[in-house]
Motif scaffolding. Structure first.
Motif, mmCIF file in Angstrom:
data_model
loop_
_atom_site.group_PDB
_atom_site.id
_atom_site.type_symbol
_atom_site.label_atom_id
_atom_site.label_comp_id
_atom_site.label_asym_id
_atom_site.label_seq_id
_atom_site.Cartn_x
_atom_site.Cartn_y
_atom_site.Cartn_z
ATOM 1 N N LYS A 1 0.835 -1.198 0.000
ATOM 2 C CA LYS A 1 0.000 0.000 0.000
ATOM 3 C C LYS A 1 0.871 1.249 0.000
ATOM 4 O O LYS A 1 0.539 2.246 -0.603
ATOM 5 C CB LYS A 1 -0.927 0.000 1.212
ATOM 6 N N SER A 2 1.983 1.178 0.726
ATOM 7 C CA SER A 2 2.930 2.298 0.757
ATOM 8 C C SER A 2 4.307 1.755 1.107
ATOM 9 O O SER A 2 4.444 0.595 1.489
ATOM 10 C CB SER A 2 2.508 3.337 1.806
ATOM 11 N N THR A 3 5.318 2.596 1.011
ATOM 12 C CA THR A 3 6.670 2.150 1.337
ATOM 13 C C THR A 3 6.819 1.877 2.831
ATOM 14 O O THR A 3 7.744 1.177 3.241
ATOM 15 C CB THR A 3 7.727 3.188 0.902
ATOM 16 N N LYS A 4 5.896 2.386 3.632
ATOM 17 C CA LYS A 4 5.947 2.132 5.083
ATOM 18 C C LYS A 4 5.746 0.654 5.396
ATOM 19 O O LYS A 4 6.206 0.166 6.417
ATOM 20 C CB LYS A 4 4.866 2.940 5.803
ATOM 21 N N ASP A 5 5.016 -0.046 4.535
ATOM 22 C CA ASP A 5 4.745 -1.468 4.752
ATOM 23 C C ASP A 5 6.032 -2.283 4.843
ATOM 24 O O ASP A 5 6.090 -3.281 5.553
ATOM 25 C CB ASP A 5 3.893 -2.044 3.609
ATOM 26 N N TYR A 6 7.069 -1.847 4.129
ATOM 27 C CA TYR A 6 8.287 -2.641 4.038
ATOM 28 C C TYR A 6 8.952 -2.870 5.383
ATOM 29 O O TYR A 6 9.388 -3.974 5.676
ATOM 30 C CB TYR A 6 9.280 -1.992 3.063
ATOM 31 N N LYS A 7 9.058 -1.839 6.188
ATOM 32 C CA LYS A 7 9.769 -1.956 7.460
ATOM 33 C C LYS A 7 9.152 -3.048 8.333
ATOM 34 O O LYS A 7 9.851 -3.924 8.847
ATOM 35 C CB LYS A 7 9.757 -0.609 8.190
ATOM 36 N N LYS A 8 7.830 -3.010 8.464
ATOM 37 C CA LYS A 8 7.110 -3.997 9.272
ATOM 38 C C LYS A 8 7.275 -5.403 8.682
ATOM 39 O O LYS A 8 7.528 -6.359 9.411
ATOM 40 C CB LYS A 8 5.633 -3.603 9.336
ATOM 41 N N GLU A 9 7.164 -5.517 7.376
ATOM 42 C CA GLU A 9 7.249 -6.822 6.722
ATOM 43 C C GLU A 9 8.668 -7.379 6.751
ATOM 44 O O GLU A 9 8.854 -8.587 6.856
ATOM 45 C CB GLU A 9 6.713 -6.742 5.295
ATOM 46 N N ILE A 10 9.674 -6.509 6.685
ATOM 47 C CA ILE A 10 11.071 -6.958 6.795
ATOM 48 C C ILE A 10 11.322 -7.500 8.196
ATOM 49 O O ILE A 10 11.974 -8.539 8.368
ATOM 50 C CB ILE A 10 12.058 -5.831 6.413
#
Length: 114
Positions: free
Chosen positions: A89-98
């Motif tokens: 949905k946004s680049t913010k998703d990456y941190k949590k998913e990483i």
């Protein structure tokens, strides 16, 4: 041919997808298993991590699957460990998913030591 290993979390993500998107994911998985050099539109190394992303585009949405490999270079990799997936949905998703991917990897390596 590369060996694909699926985590439980990846399977849960995959099984939650509609059939048409599952087919696209299956096709992408075949590509990364069979083809040595893969276009960067499909896979990309994530900066400052040990992870890669497999990008599945459906309409104007992206499904992202995080994975890791058994070599420093994707071309030389023999094993791919599919960790987890999410709807971007946004680049913010990456941190949590990483972070989630790191947790899955740690859990799997702890289990293999038992």
């Amino acid at each position: 041919m590369r060996n694909l290993i699926r985590s439980v979390e990846f399977d849960e993500f995959y099984n939650s997808l509609p059939a048409n998107i599952q087919n696209k994911v299956k096709y992408a998985m075949n590509v990364i298993a069979e083809i040595r050099v893969v276009n960067t539109k499909l896979i990309k190394k994530l900066v400052d991590t040990d992870f890669y992303e497999l990008r599945i585009s459906v309409g104007n949405e992206y499904r992202v699957i995080l994975f890791t490999i058994d070599h420093e270079n994707f071309i030389e990799a023999q094993q791919i460990l599919l960790l987890n997936g999410f709807l971007k949905k946004s680049t913010k998703d990456y941190k949590k998913e990483i972070e989630k991917a790191k947790h899955i990897l740690n859990t799997l390596s702890d289990e293999s030591e038992d």
